[in-house]
Design a protein around this motif. Structure first.
Motif, PDB file in Angstrom:
ATOM      1  N   TYR A 155       0.817  -1.226   0.000  1.00 42.38           N
ATOM      2  CA  TYR A 155       0.000   0.000   0.000  1.00 42.38           C
ATOM      3  C   TYR A 155       0.849   1.274   0.000  1.00 42.38           C
ATOM      4  O   TYR A 155       0.456   2.283  -0.584  1.00 42.38           O
ATOM      5  CB  TYR A 155      -0.973  -0.012   1.182  1.00 42.38           C
ATOM      6  CG  TYR A 155      -2.100  -1.003   1.001  1.00 42.38           C
ATOM      7  CD1 TYR A 155      -3.105  -0.776   0.061  1.00 42.38           C
ATOM      8  CD2 TYR A 155      -2.159  -2.166   1.749  1.00 42.38           C
ATOM      9  CE1 TYR A 155      -4.134  -1.688  -0.119  1.00 42.38           C
ATOM     10  CE2 TYR A 155      -3.191  -3.083   1.582  1.00 42.38           C
ATOM     11  CZ  TYR A 155      -4.175  -2.841   0.645  1.00 42.38           C
ATOM     12  OH  TYR A 155      -5.205  -3.735   0.460  1.00 42.38           O
TER      13      TYR A 155
ATOM     14  N   LYS B 239      -8.741   1.469   0.949  1.00 43.17           N
ATOM     15  CA  LYS B 239      -7.958   0.292   0.558  1.00 43.17           C
ATOM     16  C   LYS B 239      -8.799  -0.983   0.678  1.00 43.17           C
ATOM     17  O   LYS B 239      -9.705  -1.048   1.507  1.00 43.17           O
ATOM     18  CB  LYS B 239      -6.724   0.157   1.463  1.00 43.17           C
ATOM     19  CG  LYS B 239      -5.782   1.338   1.395  1.00 43.17           C
ATOM     20  CD  LYS B 239      -4.818   1.313   2.563  1.00 43.17           C
ATOM     21  CE  LYS B 239      -4.008   2.600   2.600  1.00 43.17           C
ATOM     22  NZ  LYS B 239      -3.292   2.758   3.872  1.00 43.17           N
TER      23      LYS B 239
ATOM     24  N   LEU C  38      -6.154   0.506  -4.191  1.00 47.24           N
ATOM     25  CA  LEU C  38      -6.248   1.720  -3.383  1.00 47.24           C
ATOM     26  C   LEU C  38      -7.016   2.756  -4.195  1.00 47.24           C
ATOM     27  O   LEU C  38      -6.784   2.894  -5.402  1.00 47.24           O
ATOM     28  CB  LEU C  38      -4.844   2.233  -3.041  1.00 47.24           C
ATOM     29  CG  LEU C  38      -4.772   3.508  -2.171  1.00 47.24           C
ATOM     30  CD1 LEU C  38      -3.573   3.428  -1.223  1.00 47.24           C
ATOM     31  CD2 LEU C  38      -4.674   4.785  -2.994  1.00 47.24           C
TER      32      LEU C  38
ATOM     33  N   HIS D 211     -10.305   0.647   5.303  1.00 48.09           N
ATOM     34  CA  HIS D 211      -9.524  -0.463   4.755  1.00 48.09           C
ATOM     35  C   HIS D 211     -10.315  -1.768   4.918  1.00 48.09           C
ATOM     36  O   HIS D 211     -10.566  -2.209   6.035  1.00 48.09           O
ATOM     37  CB  HIS D 211      -8.176  -0.549   5.488  1.00 48.09           C
ATOM     38  CG  HIS D 211      -7.185  -1.459   4.819  1.00 48.09           C
ATOM     39  ND1 HIS D 211      -5.826  -1.386   5.047  1.00 48.09           N
ATOM     40  CD2 HIS D 211      -7.339  -2.467   3.921  1.00 48.09           C
ATOM     41  CE1 HIS D 211      -5.197  -2.310   4.328  1.00 48.09           C
ATOM     42  NE2 HIS D 211      -6.098  -2.981   3.639  1.00 48.09           N
TER      43      HIS D 211
END
Lengths: 724, 157
Positions: A310, A348, A455, A710
């Motif tokens: 990430y 994410k 992402l 996320h």
């Protein structure tokens, strides 16, 4: 066309299933065929009691309608024949359904390009794409029955009506059943082109929209429904493959002699990425698979660590050079420059796996001369639709006969034919013995094809009135549309929009996963809206109401969801509601109600309310089932599921470390209300799933003031957010 | 290879397989009782649920040699003659299955539940059924169907 090998092949097939009268297809190729075929042949075929390539009628009144789509639980085995029966005015109680042959020219629906044809059960497009096809074909069948009755009674066709498998001549009080008409069937000189105006009006539907049980459910409660994995053939042998845990790694088998010496082992077959073993029994094949000693090469995936990537993605998102633009309206950069306020956030999502309950498998028998093959498979079809087998065997497509079986789940995984091709390689070697290839669950996960990790960097700006003037959505990840789908905002009135995709490739196998990029992208979009609404002190539903002012169909779903969820009335102590809007063909607004256990980070979902506009609803209860299933699968992926990769190797291997939602975590209710519509049906299979992440995160924001950005929202991650 | 005699669905069946072969492969690949499904192979999904002496068990991890001593093995095929067991009828009425692959396991587990607890609460249903995975997400309808079967509301409307 007549006399071409293809046509002969088709005729032969249809003969084996009881003969064929007429080749009527959606494309209306009938007139050409009729004018070029010999009349005696047609008469002979008519005597075999068939009406069109879509339907078979027998004198006892029984009607068989062919379903051209895969049945993976979404209900095609009922919905498509039902549409046909509606226009044909068939008595549904005498209808049975069979899979059609996999012959795209006859049974295909329009593909992605206008004029193209496909048999491909993907993208929630089956009902939408076959709706015009089945209606027209059903109307043609009815017309043949009508014109045959007109000739039989010597009355004008315009005086005839139909009702529940009968042709009626009211003025003479004559009535004949469709079965009774079989001996008098004849082909009309001209078959009208049934344009939409000549088809039934939705107000006259009596099958479409009615409560009709699914045709294949009885076979699914007594164990008789046949999946490909259930097939047993005389002299069948069993194949398994050992594939690398690192995608793309090449194998070297180091104990071949030892494996050959094992009981029952018949063949060892080397693939680029696997070692295959064929044995007399499944248990022998599986035992041999466990004994394989293989050295694996490095591959592109070597060194890749999914949870560490990430920061690299953030760096890519920060570059000034734009990626591939997939949607552009107005000028976002200028809107940002003149804006009163800008918002930015990253979202994410980790890899997820299909986890269809039936592991991949196929059964293939290649003839001793290697010139023909029979294939039994649960496939979402495609490659129209011999599934890559002809290339492996080096034979023409028409010499491969695909017998479609029920699918023990698809979710996108079975739109890929890797497992069918593997089986073809084994079956070619073992010809003429039939080979059943089975992937173990471990194979299915470790060599899975995943929804890509990605992402989303969103930047949004507002003017002095708080109105959104610019919306920039940058997706970073592998797989193009696999990560970029669903990033557009077609139902929010935002004058400047930009969607771009920036590529990052790691050699990990990827595939469409129910709703594809919609789930991650709607998660980002819908959460961003709630964050802005919160900043403005506006109710998130009211905030969307304003954005949807120019999209009345979307707005109607929002307001219906508001009403059915009791949005404005307070939730019980410790709970909050969250809202999300999704378009995926159909339009839907979902509201959920959740609580959070602050001691362990566990999110509990109590209720989901969905208002859906999917045009004409062919099978209401089945659409509700799709909403229920879509929410449950969404919850499973959002709260539980995570594939992680370390040094290129998938870390999960079965349901002990790849957790699916179980019954204990099921919400108390999932309620769906349809918006009345006479528009063409739209897909419903992938509209609910993308609602889940954003609705839960938005409810979480209202409940705790904290942001979940996320996926998945595992208890550890939720706790970390709560403790921030 | 040894021969084992199994009592399956009220019939004696002989099968010649290696020691250690699982009941699941015996049922499916050797005897053709394919209603019992393979999905995980480690007793975590419940697709292979059958009854041994009326108790629900996962056929994928049971060795054949331990079940040839006269135990009564019941599979989905032996549940009823005409798919008319009350649980099966309830399943049809609630339109439970989607893809259908896990449903034999769901039904066998549900039958065992109702045989031991004829009137389970929703919480008892969830606890008892928790071991049977369904990827299509039919859980709410499974709960509904068990309620219908428990209260004899299985007539089709």
């Amino acid at each position: 066309m007549p006399g071409s090998p293809k046509l002969v092949g088709r005729r032969e097939f249809l003969k084996t299933s009881g003969g064929v009268a007429l080749f009527i297809t959606a494309a209306g190729i009938l007139p050409q065929l009729i004018s070029c075929s010999d009349a005696k042949k047609i008469r002979e075929q008519l005597e075999k009691h068939l009406i069109t390539a879509w339907v078979r009628i027998t004198e006892d009144g029984k009607i068989t309608i062919y379903n051209p789509a895969a049945e993976m639980g979404q209900g095609s085995m009922t919905s498509l024949p039902l549409i046909f029966a509606e226009e044909m005015d068939a008595d549904w109680s005498n209808v049975s359904v069979e899979f059609s042959p996999q012959e795209t020219e006859i049974y295909g629906a329009e593909g992605w390009m206008p004029g193209s044809k496909l048999m491909f059960t993907v993208g929630s497009r089956t009902t939408k794409s076959y709706y015009p096809v089945m209606r027209k074909a059903g109307a043609q069948a009815r017309y043949i029955l009508l014109s045959s009755a007109a000739a039989h009674w010597n009355v004008p066709i315009a005086e005839l009506t139909t009702f529940e498998s009968h042709v009626i001549h009211e003025s003479t009080n004559k009535k004949i059943s469709y079965g009774g008409l079989v001996p008098f069937l004849m082909m009309p000189e001209i078959l009208p082109d049934f344009t939409a105006e000549r088809l039934k009006k939705p107000k006259d539907f009596h099958l479409i929209g009615a409560k009709i049980p699914r045709t294949e459910i009885p076979a699914k409660v007594d164990g008789s429904a046949q999946f490909a994995i259930d097939l047993r053939l005389p002299d069948m042998v069993y194949g398994v493959l050992e594939r690398g845990k690192r995608h793309g790694a090449k194998p070297i088998l180091t104990n071949e002699t030892e494996i050959h010496a094992l009981n029952g082992v018949l063949e060892i077959i080397t693939f680029d990425y696997a070692i295959g073993v064929v044995a007399s029994s499944l248990e022998q094949a599986l035992f041999a698979k466990q004994q394989l000693k293989i050295d694996w090469s490095e591959s592109q995936a070597t060194g890749f660590n999914s949870q560490k990537v990430y920061s690299h993605y953030e760096a890519i998102a920060g570059r000034s050079t734009k990626g591939k633009i997939t949607n552009k309206i107005g000028n976002v950069d200028r809107a940002m420059q003149v804006a009163s306020k800008t918002y930015s956030a990253d979202f994410k999502n980790d890899y997820v796996y299909h986890a269809q309950m039936e592991p991949l498998n196929a059964v293939i028998q290649v003839a001793a001369d290697l010139k023909t093959a029979e294939v039994w498979v649960g496939s979402q079809q495609g490659q129209d639709t011999k599934l890559g087998v002809p290339d492996i065997l080096g034979i023409p497509p028409e010499d491969v006969n695909v017998h479609l079986q029920y699918l023990g789940g698809g979710f996108g995984r079975r739109s890929m034919s890797d497992f069918v091709k593997e089986c073809a390689v084994l079956a070619k070697k073992m010809a003429p013995l039939p080979v059943k290839l089975i992937w173990t669950r471990e194979d299915d996960i470790t060599y899975g094809t995943f929804r890509p990790l990605s992402l989303q960097r969103l930047k949004v700006c507002t003017n002095a009135l708080g109105t959104i003037t610019g919306f920039s959505h940058c997706v970073i990840g592998d797989g193009g549309n696999l990560v970029a789908s669903g990033a557009r905002n077609d139902h929010y009135d935002i004058p400047n929009q930009l969607v771009e995709w920036r590529e990052a490739s790691h050699g990990i196998r990827l595939k469409h996963w129910r709703s594809v990029g919609h789930a991650p992208n709607k998660f980002a979009i819908e959460c961003m809206l709630d964050e802005i609404a919160l900043d403005q002190g506006t109710d998130p539903l009211d905030f969307r109401r304003k954005l949807m002012a120019k999209s009345p169909r979307a707005l109607a779903t929002l307001e219906k969801a508001e009403e059915m969820s009791g949005w404005k009335s307070p939730s019980p102590e410790g709970r909050a509601k969250g809202v999300a809007f999704v378009e995926h063909g159909s339009l839907g607004t979902g509201v959920c109600e959740i609580s959070v256990d602050h001691s362990n980070g566990k999110i509990r979902v109590y209720n989901f309310w969905i208002a859906l506009d999917a045009g004409v609803i062919v099978q209401p209860d089945n659409v509700k089932a799709q909403m229920e299933g879509g929410i449950i699968m969404g919850m499973s992926s959002v709260l539980k599921e995570q594939i992680t990769i370390v040094n290129g190797k998938v870390q999960q291997s079965n349901f002990h470390d790849y957790n699916l939602l179980r019954m204990e975590d099921t919400p108390e209710s999932i309620q769906t209300i349809f918006i009345d519509s006479n528009e063409t049906p739209e897909g419903v299979g992938e509209t609910a799933t993308p609602m889940v992440a954003c609705a839960i995160a938005n409810a979480f924001l209202r409940l705790t003031g904290k942001r979940l950005r996320h996926l998945p929202f595992t208890p550890d991650r939720v706790l970390a957010v709560l403790n921030q | 290879m040894p021969t084992y005699t199994l009592h399956i669905n009220g019939k004696k069946q002989e099968v010649e397989v290696a020691q250690g072969t699982t009941l699941l492969w015996v049922l499916r690949e050797h005897l053709g009782l394919t209603g019992t499904k393979y999905s995980c192979g480690i007793a975590l999904c419940g697709s292979c649920t059958i009854h041994v002496d009326n108790r629900p068990v996962r056929a994928c991890t049971l060795k054949v040699e331990n079940f040839s001593k006269g135990q009564n093995i019941r599979t989905i095929e032996g549940l009823s003659d005409h798919a008319d067991h009350p649980v099966q009828k309830a399943w049809v009425k609630a339109q439970v299955p989607q893809c259908g692959y896990c449903q034999s396991g769901q039904i066998m587990q549900a039958v065992a539940l109702l045989e031991s607890n004829p009137n389970p609460s929703p919480e008892e249903i969830k606890t008892y059924m928790n071991g049977i995975l369904c990827r299509c997400g039919t859980y709410l309808r499974v709960i509904k169907a068990i309620g219908l079967a428990a209260t004899n509301q299985t007539q089709e409307t």
